[in-house]
Enzyme design. Structure first.
Site, PDB file in Angstrom:
ATOM      1  N   THR A  21       7.846 -10.575  -0.524  1.00 21.18           N
ATOM      2  CA  THR A  21       7.776  -9.318  -1.262  1.00 21.18           C
ATOM      3  C   THR A  21       8.653  -8.281  -0.583  1.00 21.18           C
ATOM      4  OG1 THR A  21       6.301  -7.543  -2.028  1.00 21.18           O
ATOM      5  CG2 THR A  21       5.704  -8.600   0.027  1.00 21.18           C
ATOM      6  N   ASN A  69       7.664  -5.164  -0.964  1.00 28.11           N
ATOM      7  CA  ASN A  69       6.737  -4.030  -1.016  1.00 28.11           C
ATOM      8  C   ASN A  69       5.774  -4.024   0.181  1.00 28.11           C
ATOM      9  OD1 ASN A  69       4.473  -2.419  -1.707  1.00 28.11           O
ATOM     10  ND2 ASN A  69       5.072  -2.512  -3.862  1.00 28.11           N
ATOM     11  N   GLY A  78       3.485  -1.906   0.948  1.00 32.00           N
ATOM     12  CA  GLY A  78       2.112  -1.552   0.573  1.00 32.00           C
ATOM     13  C   GLY A  78       1.294  -2.787   0.225  1.00 32.00           C
ATOM     14  N   GLU A 136      12.652 -12.437 -11.715  1.00 32.63           N
ATOM     15  CA  GLU A 136      11.404 -12.141 -12.435  1.00 32.63           C
ATOM     16  C   GLU A 136      11.747 -12.206 -13.912  1.00 32.63           C
ATOM     17  OE1 GLU A 136       9.351  -8.614 -11.114  1.00 32.63           O
ATOM     18  OE2 GLU A 136       9.319  -9.307  -9.040  1.00 32.63           O
ATOM     19  N   ASP A 150       2.738 -10.516  -8.256  1.00 28.92           N
ATOM     20  CA  ASP A 150       3.389  -9.729  -9.290  1.00 28.92           C
ATOM     21  C   ASP A 150       2.304  -8.906  -9.963  1.00 28.92           C
ATOM     22  OD1 ASP A 150       5.823  -9.012 -10.383  1.00 28.92           O
ATOM     23  OD2 ASP A 150       5.492 -10.208 -12.173  1.00 28.92           O
ATOM     24  N   ASP A 163      -0.393   4.589  -7.627  1.00 30.31           N
ATOM     25  CA  ASP A 163      -1.708   4.963  -7.085  1.00 30.31           C
ATOM     26  C   ASP A 163      -2.096   6.437  -7.298  1.00 30.31           C
ATOM     27  OD1 ASP A 163      -2.428   2.428  -6.323  1.00 30.31           O
ATOM     28  OD2 ASP A 163      -1.848   2.661  -4.227  1.00 30.31           O
ATOM     29  N   HIS A 214      -7.410  -4.340  -8.382  1.00 31.00           N
ATOM     30  CA  HIS A 214      -6.849  -5.566  -8.943  1.00 31.00           C
ATOM     31  C   HIS A 214      -6.417  -6.528  -7.825  1.00 31.00           C
ATOM     32  CE1 HIS A 214      -4.016  -2.496  -8.078  1.00 31.00           C
ATOM     33  NE2 HIS A 214      -2.955  -3.234  -8.313  1.00 31.00           N
TER      34      HIS A 214
HETATM   35  P1  ITT Z   1       7.807  -7.314  -5.103  1.00 28.95           P
HETATM   36  O1  ITT Z   1       8.990  -7.402  -4.184  1.00 28.95           O
HETATM   37  O2  ITT Z   1       6.567  -7.939  -4.542  1.00 28.95           O
HETATM   38  O3  ITT Z   1       8.115  -7.795  -6.511  1.00 28.95           O
HETATM   39  P2  ITT Z   1       7.505  -4.695  -6.360  1.00 28.95           P
HETATM   40  O4  ITT Z   1       7.136  -3.358  -5.795  1.00 28.95           O
HETATM   41  O5  ITT Z   1       8.819  -4.823  -7.100  1.00 28.95           O
HETATM   42  O6  ITT Z   1       7.448  -5.747  -5.161  1.00 28.95           O
HETATM   43  P3  ITT Z   1       6.140  -5.731  -8.745  1.00 28.95           P
HETATM   44  O7  ITT Z   1       7.375  -6.475  -9.162  1.00 28.95           O
HETATM   45  O8  ITT Z   1       4.845  -6.456  -8.745  1.00 28.95           O
HETATM   46  O9  ITT Z   1       6.299  -5.146  -7.267  1.00 28.95           O
HETATM   47  O10 ITT Z   1       6.088  -4.417  -9.615  1.00 28.95           O
HETATM   48  C1  ITT Z   1       4.957  -3.734  -9.852  1.00 28.95           C
HETATM   49  C2  ITT Z   1       5.181  -2.241  -9.924  1.00 28.95           C
HETATM   50  O11 ITT Z   1       3.884  -1.699 -10.014  1.00 28.95           O
HETATM   51  C3  ITT Z   1       5.826  -1.646  -8.668  1.00 28.95           C
HETATM   52  O12 ITT Z   1       6.580  -0.507  -8.983  1.00 28.95           O
HETATM   53  C4  ITT Z   1       4.638  -1.263  -7.799  1.00 28.95           C
HETATM   54  O13 ITT Z   1       4.915  -0.123  -7.015  1.00 28.95           O
HETATM   55  C5  ITT Z   1       3.563  -0.974  -8.852  1.00 28.95           C
HETATM   56  N1  ITT Z   1       2.280  -1.440  -8.317  1.00 28.95           N
HETATM   57  C6  ITT Z   1       1.917  -2.723  -8.054  1.00 28.95           C
HETATM   58  N2  ITT Z   1       0.703  -2.764  -7.489  1.00 28.95           N
HETATM   59  C7  ITT Z   1       0.298  -1.483  -7.384  1.00 28.95           C
HETATM   60  C8  ITT Z   1      -0.836  -0.877  -6.864  1.00 28.95           C
HETATM   61  O14 ITT Z   1      -1.794  -1.586  -6.277  1.00 28.95           O
HETATM   62  N3  ITT Z   1      -0.927   0.444  -6.918  1.00 28.95           N
HETATM   63  C9  ITT Z   1       0.047   1.180  -7.477  1.00 28.95           C
HETATM   64  N4  ITT Z   1       1.168   0.699  -7.985  1.00 28.95           N
HETATM   65  C10 ITT Z   1       1.307  -0.641  -7.934  1.00 28.95           C
END
Ligand code: ITT
Length: 184
Positions: A7, A9, A11, A36, A65, A142, A167
């Protein structure tokens, strides 16, 4: 035991480490871009990505995801959440929701674990989009999301508090139950 989490991310990694750390699992973040696909279900996106990654990454590893689904916008941004967060951000979502009374929304997280086989764990939390951003913790959407039965946004909760109801916390609970029964 060490498990690689692919990932970009931080967070997500923090939440996974807090949860799986209780089992003695060390979560190691690896940044590795993967496609994706534009399917209408997160599960399909995750399965495709795992199959694409499986010969490129040492096992075992997992991905997550997630998406925010807003009822009044017919589930938007849903599978497009990452793109919408980057382009519109929370302020853009609040603007889109300006005149909308129905504030219901849910977050969904799909964790895909690969150990030679694909394993999928999902979690959903229902709540509402508020009218102004609140809180500085967490990440992404968030600050604008309050889960049902609570007054605080996810951005006003500690990682432990958010994990208990979110979630991702639910998906992590299923994942750790599976790990306990099968591996640890
Ligand atoms: P990856 O590299 O894991 O894909 P990403 O941030 O691009 O990281 P996603 O493709 O799953 O993640 O995209 C989901 C979006 O929703 C992304 O902008 C996240 O910041 C947001 N998101 C996912 N989980 C969240 C949470 O628990 N709280 C707030 N926003 C969330």
């Amino acid at each position: 035991m060490e498990i690689v989490f692919i990932t970009s991310n931080k967070g997500k990694v923090e939440e996974a480490q807090k949860y799986l750390g209780n089992l003695g699992v060390r979560v190691v973040q690896k940044k590795f871009e993967y496609p994706e696909i534009q399917a209408n279900e997160l599960e399909k996106v995750v399965e495709f990505a795992l199959n694409w990654l499986k010969n490129k990454i040492d096992k075992p590893f997992f991905i997550d995801d997630s998406g925010l689904f807003i009822e009044a916008l017919n589930g938007f941004p849903g599978v497009y959440s990452a793109y919408v967060y980057k382009t519109l951000g929370n302020d853009g979502i609040l603007k889109l929701m300006d005149e909308i009374e129905d504030r219901r929304a849910y977050f969904k997280s799909v964790i895909g674990y690969y150990d030679g086989k694909v394993h999928i764990f999902t979690g959903v939390v229902k709540g509402e989009i508020i009218f102004e951003k609140r809180g500085t913790m967490g990440f992404g959407f968030d600050p604008i999301f309050v889960p049902n039965g609570f007054k605080k946004t996810f951005a006003e909760m500690t990682t432990e508090e958010k994990n208990r109801i979110s979630h991702r916390g639910k998906a992590l609970r299923m994942f750790s139950k599976w790990l306990k029964e099968n591996l640890i």
